[in-house]
Design a protein around this motif. Structure first.
Motif, PDB file in Angstrom:
ATOM      1  N   THR A   1       0.835  -1.203   0.000  1.00 43.68           N
ATOM      2  CA  THR A   1       0.000   0.000   0.000  1.00 43.68           C
ATOM      3  C   THR A   1       0.865   1.247   0.000  1.00 43.68           C
ATOM      4  OG1 THR A   1      -1.744  -1.204   1.167  1.00 43.68           O
ATOM      5  CG2 THR A   1      -1.879   1.186   1.194  1.00 43.68           C
TER       6      THR A   1
ATOM      7  N   SER B   1       0.677   3.654  -2.896  1.00 41.04           N
ATOM      8  CA  SER B   1      -0.552   4.372  -3.231  1.00 41.04           C
ATOM      9  C   SER B   1      -0.812   5.488  -2.245  1.00 41.04           C
ATOM     10  CB  SER B   1      -1.732   3.403  -3.201  1.00 41.04           C
ATOM     11  OG  SER B   1      -2.953   4.090  -3.321  1.00 41.04           O
ATOM     12  N   TRP B   2      -1.278   6.619  -2.724  1.00 40.84           N
ATOM     13  CA  TRP B   2      -1.666   7.726  -1.861  1.00 40.84           C
ATOM     14  C   TRP B   2      -3.189   7.791  -1.706  1.00 40.84           C
ATOM     15  CZ3 TRP B   2       1.838   9.014   1.229  1.00 40.84           C
ATOM     16  CH2 TRP B   2       3.149   9.278   0.846  1.00 40.84           C
ATOM     17  N   TYR B   3      -3.898   6.760  -2.165  1.00 36.36           N
ATOM     18  CA  TYR B   3      -5.349   6.767  -2.011  1.00 36.36           C
ATOM     19  C   TYR B   3      -5.705   6.419  -0.573  1.00 36.36           C
ATOM     20  CZ  TYR B   3      -5.825   6.999  -7.058  1.00 36.36           C
ATOM     21  OH  TYR B   3      -5.752   7.388  -8.362  1.00 36.36           O
TER      22      TYR B   3
ATOM     23  N   GLU C   1      -7.445   3.140   0.639  1.00 39.54           N
ATOM     24  CA  GLU C   1      -6.778   1.843   0.694  1.00 39.54           C
ATOM     25  C   GLU C   1      -6.262   1.506   2.084  1.00 39.54           C
ATOM     26  OE1 GLU C   1      -5.197   1.855  -3.932  1.00 39.54           O
ATOM     27  OE2 GLU C   1      -4.137   0.781  -2.364  1.00 39.54           O
TER      28      GLU C   1
END
Length: 124
Positions: free
Chosen positions: A103, A106-108, A111
């Motif tokens: 993870t 990812s900068w979402y 998540e």
């Protein structure tokens, strides 16, 4: 039950420093990613820095060279050392944890599975 508790926020002048802490409890997995996000009213939650269970780190461009993320596994604590603070850094800062070290790529914020309650940082 995973709990994340942040502390260390406050008010500081431009150019000053703060160190945020996040104590994690109830998490036993060896494969994970932890991160700091921040959010201001009316804006999307923004990733700031992340670290995985292998010690790899990543930063958003705007904080590179000023912020340092680290972890003390013996204390189950995540840190964010923030130097050369600017008014644009003012936000609520959140600690996040996900049970997947990938993870970190990812900068979402969606998540990340677990979140703290946040600590306010104000730079003026």
């Amino acid at each position: 039950h995973v709990q994340l508790v942040e502390s260390g926020g406050g008010s500081v002048q431009t150019g000053g420093s703060l160190r945020l802490s996040c104590v994690a409890s109830g998490h036993t997995k060896d494969n994970y990613c932890m991160a700091w996000f921040r959010q201001t009213p009316g804006k999307e939650r923004e990733g700031v820095a992340a670290i995985d269970s292998d010690g790899r780190t990543t930063y958003v461009e705007s904080v590179k060279g000023r912020f340092t993320i680290s972890q003390d596994n013996a204390k189950n604590t995540l840190y964010l050392q923030m130097n050369s603070l600017e008014p644009e850094d003012s936000a609520m800062y959140y600690c996040a944890l996900d049970d997947n070290k990938f993870t970190i790529g990812s900068w979402y914020w969606q998540e990340y599975k677990h979140w703290g309650q946040g600590t306010q940082v104000t730079v003026s």
